[in-house]
Write a protein that holds these residues in place. Sequence first.
Motif, PDB file in Angstrom:
ATOM      1  N   ARG A   1       0.755  -4.061  -2.648  1.00 33.99           N
ATOM      2  CA  ARG A   1       1.966  -3.360  -2.213  1.00 33.99           C
ATOM      3  C   ARG A   1       1.837  -1.846  -2.354  1.00 33.99           C
ATOM      4  NH1 ARG A   1       7.367  -4.939  -1.996  1.00 33.99           N
ATOM      5  NH2 ARG A   1       6.802  -6.907  -3.035  1.00 33.99           N
ATOM      6  N   ASP A   2       1.513  -1.372  -3.568  1.00 29.27           N
ATOM      7  CA  ASP A   2       1.472   0.076  -3.818  1.00 29.27           C
ATOM      8  C   ASP A   2       0.441   0.774  -2.935  1.00 29.27           C
ATOM      9  OD1 ASP A   2       3.431  -0.278  -5.692  1.00 29.27           O
ATOM     10  OD2 ASP A   2       2.086  -0.219  -7.426  1.00 29.27           O
TER      11      ASP A   2
ATOM     12  N   GLN B   1       1.806   0.940   0.649  1.00 31.37           N
ATOM     13  CA  GLN B   1       2.939   1.849   0.799  1.00 31.37           C
ATOM     14  C   GLN B   1       2.525   3.308   0.653  1.00 31.37           C
ATOM     15  OE1 GLN B   1       5.767   0.242  -2.040  1.00 31.37           O
ATOM     16  NE2 GLN B   1       6.756  -1.014  -0.464  1.00 31.37           N
TER      17      GLN B   1
ATOM     18  N   ILE C   1       4.784   0.173   6.250  1.00 28.42           N
ATOM     19  CA  ILE C   1       5.881  -0.661   5.741  1.00 28.42           C
ATOM     20  C   ILE C   1       5.282  -1.979   5.255  1.00 28.42           C
ATOM     21  CG2 ILE C   1       8.031  -1.851   6.320  1.00 28.42           C
ATOM     22  CD1 ILE C   1       8.423   0.296   8.517  1.00 28.42           C
ATOM     23  N   PHE C   2       5.483  -2.283   3.986  1.00 25.22           N
ATOM     24  CA  PHE C   2       4.869  -3.470   3.388  1.00 25.22           C
ATOM     25  C   PHE C   2       5.779  -4.685   3.513  1.00 25.22           C
ATOM     26  CE2 PHE C   2       4.490  -6.313  -0.276  1.00 25.22           C
ATOM     27  CZ  PHE C   2       3.163  -6.697  -0.164  1.00 25.22           C
TER      28      PHE C   2
END
Length: 460
Positions: free
Chosen positions: A16-17, A20, A25-26
Amino acid sequence: VKSDLQVEYVCDAAFRDAIQETGAIFHDVEDICAEHGMSFKEMLVDCLAEYAVDENSGDPAWGNIFGSIATEKLIPVFLDFFRSLSPKVVVYCPLRCPYAHFASQVLRIRDVSLLIAPGPGSMMREICKFGDTAGQVAERIRSNPANAKAVEGIRDLLGKVLSLNTFEPLCHENYTQLNLVATLQSLAEPLSERDACVYFAHGKKFEFLGPLRDPFSPDETICRELMDEIREAVYCRSDVVYVSMGQITGDDPRYGWTASYGDRLLTGKQICHAIYRVIFRQLGKAKSVGPMVIFTVGTHGKREDLELLGWEIPENCHIVSGLPEVQVLQAARPALFVTDGPHGHSLIDALTVGSPMMIIPCHEEMAKTKLLKELGVAIQVPVPSVTSFTDIESPIGSFEALLVDALEELLGTSRRAFRWNAQALSDEIRDSGGAERAVDLIQEVIPRSKRETLRSKIWE
């Protein structure tokens, strides 16, 4: 993202990090599946259990790569997801995410595959993991009742007859018309003539882009004193030899300081000390005379450790922990890169700057190592083992002799040939275009009138 395109990226939450941070857009694949009452990871485990019901199918792990049960379950999930996004193009991994390709076909969305394996020929390596030929794997897939049911479900959903790995070549239907490959064509694993004819007949094109990496931007605040010395050495046309021993100087229980992988006769500590002894003896000089030698190490094998053992470290040898490898390689463009195994991006980083290599595989030999030897850019120095080494009485001395021979060949008798071959691959990396060319090719797939409103879905 830098091209002002909206990028929607589906992946595991662990990334995720990182996703992003790029501005994309995750979307968590678990959240998407939860809307359909399933867990992505649990579903994959359940699929393996379904394959295993048929005792004649052998190791059910083939289902993770070649099976259709998970694909059948995920196509409806991503049909709904794509309808909610209305993407103009879908970029997907053809090996891990074939459901994205099939969902795109149903909705008539243009798609592009992005393969991080070394070309479509790498399928043979996956097949060999099961100790079979491609035909035998296809027979397993064809005869498995649970998989056969899933194949029929996909055919009904798509309204077309697909082989779905029940016939060779395996995975060929996972590819679309334009397929991007994140390696050099020179480093791609060979594709059989028969399989190549199938891809050609179906109009499937493969574009080899080289490594997909961000442009390098040096951080002058890291190891500033050492970087100044590197620049001075380069300015004076002195050789730089870079030795990366991070893996064997760590605490990994399989490959680290006290470990001896498989039937190897030497531990990480013994390998590291042998490398030190040979390089100190062969290349160690006064700072103003010899080449600049840089060692990067992990938890063990540090300068202070050697000094405690009473070792005399030559003036031209630097032993550093936590060195930023890419930065050093870019600044030094070493005459030789010594690495303790083809792991991570180190080999590509060395090829990018045209550095010949000495590879000391401290675990299993990888196909990439063999190919680099064939291309004339690397020498492999094997670690003595019970099965492949005759002189097991003195493995350290024999290993050091091999290191000496490799150094003399790489920096002496065949220096020009190795450097020439490495530079040729460096030029190929530059000309392949990398991430920028990938973006250009993806945009070419989209009708020009729709590019201003592009929403791109990216998979891995």
